[in-house]
Design a protein around this motif. Structure first.
Motif, short mmCIF file in Angstrom:
data_model
loop_
_atom_site.label_atom_id
_atom_site.label_comp_id
_atom_site.label_asym_id
_atom_site.label_seq_id
_atom_site.Cartn_x
_atom_site.Cartn_y
_atom_site.Cartn_z
N SER A 31 0.82 -1.22 0.00
CA SER A 31 0.00 0.00 0.00
C SER A 31 0.85 1.26 0.00
O SER A 31 0.37 2.34 -0.34
CB SER A 31 -0.93 0.02 1.21
OG SER A 31 -0.20 0.18 2.42
N CYS A 41 -8.80 -6.82 0.23
CA CYS A 41 -9.82 -7.75 -0.25
C CYS A 41 -9.33 -9.15 0.04
O CYS A 41 -8.17 -9.36 0.37
CB CYS A 41 -10.09 -7.54 -1.74
SG CYS A 41 -8.64 -7.84 -2.77
N LYS A 50 -14.56 -7.17 0.47
CA LYS A 50 -13.75 -5.96 0.31
C LYS A 50 -13.93 -5.22 1.61
O LYS A 50 -15.04 -5.07 2.10
CB LYS A 50 -14.26 -5.09 -0.84
CG LYS A 50 -13.86 -5.59 -2.19
CD LYS A 50 -14.26 -4.59 -3.26
CE LYS A 50 -13.76 -5.07 -4.59
NZ LYS A 50 -13.07 -4.06 -5.32
N THR A 52 -11.72 -2.43 4.68
CA THR A 52 -10.64 -1.50 4.96
C THR A 52 -9.99 -1.90 6.27
O THR A 52 -10.68 -2.09 7.27
CB THR A 52 -11.17 -0.06 5.03
OG1 THR A 52 -11.88 0.22 3.83
CG2 THR A 52 -10.05 0.94 5.19
N ASP A 87 -5.76 -4.05 -1.79
CA ASP A 87 -6.67 -3.82 -2.91
C ASP A 87 -6.44 -2.41 -3.45
O ASP A 87 -6.85 -1.43 -2.83
CB ASP A 87 -8.11 -3.97 -2.45
CG ASP A 87 -9.13 -3.86 -3.57
OD1 ASP A 87 -8.72 -3.72 -4.75
OD2 ASP A 87 -10.34 -3.90 -3.28
N PRO A 88 -5.78 -2.30 -4.60
CA PRO A 88 -5.47 -0.97 -5.14
C PRO A 88 -6.69 -0.25 -5.71
O PRO A 88 -6.63 0.94 -6.00
CB PRO A 88 -4.46 -1.26 -6.25
CG PRO A 88 -4.76 -2.66 -6.67
CD PRO A 88 -5.25 -3.36 -5.44
N GLU A 89 -7.82 -0.96 -5.82
CA GLU A 89 -9.03 -0.34 -6.35
C GLU A 89 -9.56 0.69 -5.35
O GLU A 89 -9.62 0.45 -4.15
CB GLU A 89 -10.10 -1.42 -6.57
CG GLU A 89 -11.33 -0.93 -7.30
CD GLU A 89 -12.28 -2.08 -7.58
OE1 GLU A 89 -13.43 -1.99 -7.13
OE2 GLU A 89 -11.86 -3.05 -8.22
N GLY A 90 -9.93 1.86 -5.86
CA GLY A 90 -10.40 2.94 -5.00
C GLY A 90 -11.67 2.61 -4.26
O GLY A 90 -12.44 1.74 -4.65
N ARG A 91 -11.88 3.31 -3.18
CA ARG A 91 -13.09 3.13 -2.37
C ARG A 91 -13.96 4.38 -2.42
O ARG A 91 -14.81 4.59 -1.58
CB ARG A 91 -12.72 2.87 -0.91
CG ARG A 91 -11.98 1.57 -0.65
CD ARG A 91 -12.92 0.39 -0.78
NE ARG A 91 -12.39 -0.81 -0.20
CZ ARG A 91 -11.59 -1.64 -0.81
NH1 ARG A 91 -11.18 -1.39 -2.02
NH2 ARG A 91 -11.17 -2.74 -0.22
N THR A 92 -13.73 5.22 -3.42
CA THR A 92 -14.47 6.47 -3.53
C THR A 92 -15.91 6.20 -3.92
O THR A 92 -16.18 5.42 -4.83
CB THR A 92 -13.83 7.39 -4.58
OG1 THR A 92 -12.47 7.59 -4.23
CG2 THR A 92 -14.53 8.71 -4.65
#
Length: 160
Positions: A31, A41, A50, A52, A87-92
């Motif tokens: 990260s 994830c 998924k 945090t 998990d590099p995918e955003g959480r926005t």
């Protein structure tokens, strides 16, 4: 992807597991940080999740909610089989267009919203974005604006 077994514990009303130090170090490396929330994830007992990873009271915890593990608050003491990876995918979460429109129409509410902590903003955005019907969205956008203007409670919170 890392695999480990952990006993589900609880703090307050929140079930969680501790992630082994060796795995934490790998997640920090992937990260690029050791502070703040780290998106992860994996699987818990074979079910995808998924989540945090967060540090609370000096310890990094993977909180186990009921969408991750059915009846998780009643499963304290059970050993869970867990996989975890950064998990590099955003959480926005994109705010609902009606919330954006309402904030534009009420500059004072927008100013207060912009002054809230990021977590409080996210809480409002997430709540409104999760609603299923347009009538629920309309009603709750109105409530959110009233909350921001100090006129009412919203999502269990007192006026800001």
């Amino acid at each position: 992807m890392h695999r480990f077994k952990a006993v589900i514990d609880i703090i307050g009303i929140n079930p969680y597991v501790f992630v082994p130090d060796k795995i934490l170090k790998s997640l920090f490396e992937k990260s690029g940080k050791e502070k703040g929330a780290i998106p992860v994830c994996g699987t818990i007992n074979g079910k995808d999740y998924k989540q945090t990873l967060v540090k609370f009271s000096g310890h990094w915890r993977l909180y186990i909610n009921t969408t991750m593990l059915k009846n998780s608050p009643k499963r304290i003491g059970e050993t869970a089989d867990i996989t975890i990876a950064f998990d590099p995918e955003g959480r926005t979460i994109t705010p609902h267009p009606k919330l954006i429109e309402a904030l534009r129409a009420e500059p004072k509410a927008k100013q207060i919203f912009d002054g809230l902590s990021a977590s409080r903003q996210k809480e409002i955005v997430r709540y409104i974005s999760s609603l299923k019907t347009e009538s629920s969205v309309d009603k709750n956008v109105s409530r959110a604006i009233d909350f921001l203007l100090g006129k009412a409670r919203f999502i269990g919170r007192e006026k800001p």
